[in-house]
Design a protein around this motif. Sequence first.
Motif, PDB file in Angstrom:
ATOM      1  N   GLU A 144     -10.938   1.815 -13.180  1.00  0.00           N
ATOM      2  CA  GLU A 144     -11.485   0.470 -13.379  1.00  0.00           C
ATOM      3  C   GLU A 144     -11.037  -0.467 -12.261  1.00  0.00           C
ATOM      4  O   GLU A 144     -11.791  -1.333 -11.831  1.00  0.00           O
ATOM      5  CB  GLU A 144     -11.033  -0.073 -14.734  1.00  0.00           C
ATOM      6  CG  GLU A 144     -11.690   0.609 -15.928  1.00  0.00           C
ATOM      7  CD  GLU A 144     -11.197   0.040 -17.246  1.00  0.00           C
ATOM      8  OE1 GLU A 144     -10.359  -0.899 -17.208  1.00  0.00           O
ATOM      9  OE2 GLU A 144     -11.626   0.530 -18.303  1.00  0.00           O
ATOM     10  N   LEU A 145      -9.822  -0.261 -11.785  1.00  0.00           N
ATOM     11  CA  LEU A 145      -9.277  -1.115 -10.722  1.00  0.00           C
ATOM     12  C   LEU A 145      -9.784  -0.703  -9.343  1.00  0.00           C
ATOM     13  O   LEU A 145      -9.851  -1.534  -8.433  1.00  0.00           O
ATOM     14  CB  LEU A 145      -7.748  -1.045 -10.745  1.00  0.00           C
ATOM     15  CG  LEU A 145      -7.083  -1.585 -12.016  1.00  0.00           C
ATOM     16  CD1 LEU A 145      -5.601  -1.250 -12.013  1.00  0.00           C
ATOM     17  CD2 LEU A 145      -7.296  -3.083 -12.138  1.00  0.00           C
ATOM     18  N   ALA A 183      -6.037   8.410 -19.983  1.00  0.00           N
ATOM     19  CA  ALA A 183      -6.056   6.957 -20.211  1.00  0.00           C
ATOM     20  C   ALA A 183      -5.566   6.218 -18.972  1.00  0.00           C
ATOM     21  O   ALA A 183      -6.138   5.197 -18.564  1.00  0.00           O
ATOM     22  CB  ALA A 183      -5.192   6.609 -21.416  1.00  0.00           C
ATOM     23  N   GLY A 184      -4.517   6.739 -18.347  1.00  0.00           N
ATOM     24  CA  GLY A 184      -4.016   6.131 -17.122  1.00  0.00           C
ATOM     25  C   GLY A 184      -5.017   6.228 -15.989  1.00  0.00           C
ATOM     26  O   GLY A 184      -5.187   5.282 -15.211  1.00  0.00           O
ATOM     27  N   LEU A 185      -5.692   7.372 -15.887  1.00  0.00           N
ATOM     28  CA  LEU A 185      -6.689   7.557 -14.836  1.00  0.00           C
ATOM     29  C   LEU A 185      -7.865   6.606 -15.030  1.00  0.00           C
ATOM     30  O   LEU A 185      -8.358   6.012 -14.059  1.00  0.00           O
ATOM     31  CB  LEU A 185      -7.169   9.008 -14.824  1.00  0.00           C
ATOM     32  CG  LEU A 185      -8.297   9.334 -13.854  1.00  0.00           C
ATOM     33  CD1 LEU A 185      -7.922   8.973 -12.426  1.00  0.00           C
ATOM     34  CD2 LEU A 185      -8.683  10.811 -13.957  1.00  0.00           C
ATOM     35  N   SER A 237      -8.171  -4.159   4.005  1.00  0.00           N
ATOM     36  CA  SER A 237      -7.031  -3.426   3.471  1.00  0.00           C
ATOM     37  C   SER A 237      -7.492  -2.174   2.737  1.00  0.00           C
ATOM     38  O   SER A 237      -8.619  -2.092   2.252  1.00  0.00           O
ATOM     39  CB  SER A 237      -6.219  -4.317   2.525  1.00  0.00           C
ATOM     40  OG  SER A 237      -6.995  -4.672   1.393  1.00  0.00           O
ATOM     41  N   PHE A 238      -6.600  -1.202   2.660  1.00  0.00           N
ATOM     42  CA  PHE A 238      -6.879   0.083   2.026  1.00  0.00           C
ATOM     43  C   PHE A 238      -5.962   0.213   0.821  1.00  0.00           C
ATOM     44  O   PHE A 238      -4.781  -0.100   0.892  1.00  0.00           O
ATOM     45  CB  PHE A 238      -6.628   1.211   3.025  1.00  0.00           C
ATOM     46  CG  PHE A 238      -7.051   2.567   2.547  1.00  0.00           C
ATOM     47  CD1 PHE A 238      -8.310   3.053   2.866  1.00  0.00           C
ATOM     48  CD2 PHE A 238      -6.193   3.363   1.802  1.00  0.00           C
ATOM     49  CE1 PHE A 238      -8.720   4.313   2.440  1.00  0.00           C
ATOM     50  CE2 PHE A 238      -6.595   4.615   1.370  1.00  0.00           C
ATOM     51  CZ  PHE A 238      -7.852   5.095   1.684  1.00  0.00           C
ATOM     52  N   ARG A 239      -6.498   0.714  -0.288  1.00  0.00           N
ATOM     53  CA  ARG A 239      -5.749   0.744  -1.549  1.00  0.00           C
ATOM     54  C   ARG A 239      -5.453   2.180  -1.984  1.00  0.00           C
ATOM     55  O   ARG A 239      -6.360   3.019  -2.050  1.00  0.00           O
ATOM     56  CB  ARG A 239      -6.543   0.030  -2.641  1.00  0.00           C
ATOM     57  CG  ARG A 239      -5.877   0.053  -4.019  1.00  0.00           C
ATOM     58  CD  ARG A 239      -6.775  -0.589  -5.071  1.00  0.00           C
ATOM     59  NE  ARG A 239      -6.214  -0.467  -6.406  1.00  0.00           N
ATOM     60  CZ  ARG A 239      -5.577  -1.434  -7.050  1.00  0.00           C
ATOM     61  NH1 ARG A 239      -5.430  -2.610  -6.478  1.00  0.00           N
ATOM     62  NH2 ARG A 239      -5.101  -1.237  -8.275  1.00  0.00           N
ATOM     63  N   PHE A 240      -4.180   2.434  -2.274  1.00  0.00           N
ATOM     64  CA  PHE A 240      -3.760   3.672  -2.907  1.00  0.00           C
ATOM     65  C   PHE A 240      -3.387   3.373  -4.356  1.00  0.00           C
ATOM     66  O   PHE A 240      -2.607   2.458  -4.623  1.00  0.00           O
ATOM     67  CB  PHE A 240      -2.526   4.263  -2.217  1.00  0.00           C
ATOM     68  CG  PHE A 240      -2.747   4.701  -0.801  1.00  0.00           C
ATOM     69  CD1 PHE A 240      -3.230   5.963  -0.514  1.00  0.00           C
ATOM     70  CD2 PHE A 240      -2.452   3.849   0.255  1.00  0.00           C
ATOM     71  CE1 PHE A 240      -3.427   6.370   0.801  1.00  0.00           C
ATOM     72  CE2 PHE A 240      -2.631   4.249   1.568  1.00  0.00           C
ATOM     73  CZ  PHE A 240      -3.131   5.518   1.844  1.00  0.00           C
ATOM     74  N   ASP A 241      -3.948   4.129  -5.285  1.00  0.00           N
ATOM     75  CA  ASP A 241      -3.523   4.067  -6.681  1.00  0.00           C
ATOM     76  C   ASP A 241      -2.849   5.392  -6.992  1.00  0.00           C
ATOM     77  O   ASP A 241      -3.449   6.458  -6.833  1.00  0.00           O
ATOM     78  CB  ASP A 241      -4.718   3.845  -7.605  1.00  0.00           C
ATOM     79  CG  ASP A 241      -5.236   2.422  -7.552  1.00  0.00           C
ATOM     80  OD1 ASP A 241      -4.782   1.606  -8.374  1.00  0.00           O
ATOM     81  OD2 ASP A 241      -6.069   2.122  -6.685  1.00  0.00           O
ATOM     82  N   ARG A 294     -12.401   3.105   1.068  1.00  0.00           N
ATOM     83  CA  ARG A 294     -11.695   1.881   0.706  1.00  0.00           C
ATOM     84  C   ARG A 294     -10.385   2.157  -0.011  1.00  0.00           C
ATOM     85  O   ARG A 294      -9.574   1.251  -0.206  1.00  0.00           O
ATOM     86  CB  ARG A 294     -12.604   1.024  -0.185  1.00  0.00           C
ATOM     87  CG  ARG A 294     -13.910   0.628   0.490  1.00  0.00           C
ATOM     88  CD  ARG A 294     -14.829  -0.140  -0.443  1.00  0.00           C
ATOM     89  NE  ARG A 294     -14.239  -1.381  -0.909  1.00  0.00           N
ATOM     90  CZ  ARG A 294     -14.821  -2.214  -1.766  1.00  0.00           C
ATOM     91  NH1 ARG A 294     -16.024  -1.926  -2.254  1.00  0.00           N
ATOM     92  NH2 ARG A 294     -14.221  -3.315  -2.140  1.00  0.00           N
ATOM     93  N   GLY A 295     -10.197   3.415  -0.437  1.00  0.00           N
ATOM     94  CA  GLY A 295      -8.975   3.754  -1.137  1.00  0.00           C
ATOM     95  C   GLY A 295      -9.024   5.173  -1.654  1.00  0.00           C
ATOM     96  O   GLY A 295     -10.013   5.889  -1.474  1.00  0.00           O
ATOM     97  N   VAL A 296      -7.946   5.577  -2.308  1.00  0.00           N
ATOM     98  CA  VAL A 296      -7.876   6.908  -2.910  1.00  0.00           C
ATOM     99  C   VAL A 296      -6.923   6.838  -4.100  1.00  0.00           C
ATOM    100  O   VAL A 296      -5.938   6.087  -4.080  1.00  0.00           O
ATOM    101  CB  VAL A 296      -7.419   7.969  -1.877  1.00  0.00           C
ATOM    102  CG1 VAL A 296      -6.016   7.672  -1.372  1.00  0.00           C
ATOM    103  CG2 VAL A 296      -7.491   9.365  -2.456  1.00  0.00           C
ATOM    104  N   ILE A 297      -7.241   7.585  -5.155  1.00  0.00           N
ATOM    105  CA  ILE A 297      -6.404   7.677  -6.347  1.00  0.00           C
ATOM    106  C   ILE A 297      -5.712   9.031  -6.336  1.00  0.00           C
ATOM    107  O   ILE A 297      -6.368  10.069  -6.230  1.00  0.00           O
ATOM    108  CB  ILE A 297      -7.240   7.515  -7.638  1.00  0.00           C
ATOM    109  CG1 ILE A 297      -7.917   6.138  -7.668  1.00  0.00           C
ATOM    110  CG2 ILE A 297      -6.361   7.707  -8.869  1.00  0.00           C
ATOM    111  CD1 ILE A 297      -8.900   5.967  -8.823  1.00  0.00           C
TER     112      ILE A 297
END
Length: 241
Positions: free
Chosen positions: A84-85, A77-79, A8-12, A113-116
């Motif tokens: 961390e996740l 702080a949110g970033l 699976s691929f994660r978007f934050d 694996r993902g992108v923020i």
Amino acid sequence: MAELPSASFRFDVLSLLPETFGGFLAAGLIGKAVAAGVLEVALHNWRVHASDRHGTVDDAPFGGGAGMVLKLAPLLAGLRQARELAPDSPVVLLTPAGRPMRQACAERWARGRGVILICGRYEGFDARIEAHVDEQVSMGDYVLNGGEVAAMAIIEAVGRLRPGVIGNAASLHSESHRGGLLEYPQYTRPQDFEGQLVPDILLSGDHAKVAAWRHQEALDRTRRLRPDLLDELDVAAAAED
């Protein structure tokens, strides 16, 4: 594009309006991929990191001027929480000042694996956030009220490249902007619509001739509609010589 792993691929997504993503993430192929766990989208409202009871995340700009600027402390702080996740995900700041979003960007991110994604609002970001991101990306030479629509576009552009999202993965290989060209024109039934005919070559059954025709049509279409793409190909070819 090389074959991608099936994990699976994660978007934050950092957004002050996470509710805008509800319908988008529940509909179409993206919605199905999210429901199946092929794609994961985590929404982070950094307003929770504001230091006052009103949840203030913006302030007047130093030096004066119109509009309000997003404060650095709650956004950072949110970033940091998102990092961390998803420690292996690149951080992309969505801003009109960024470099243009390209298909190559989507393909590069899809290999990870993902992108923020950081969505702005108001007059823009405190510029010091730029020291904490990996890339700055723009959806085009225009300004939106916020980055949420841009984030949705990136989720779709990247997500659809992941295994299990598009039913017929082979269709991805001949799309516009793969290899720097627009896609060749496509036709379906009826063969004759109000006097507009499907090109005879597509009815010939000669796969080699069809392939050659499609390549030439892709070149011609790109030259007619997006000649700038051919200029970029010429520059890239010259750089490789």
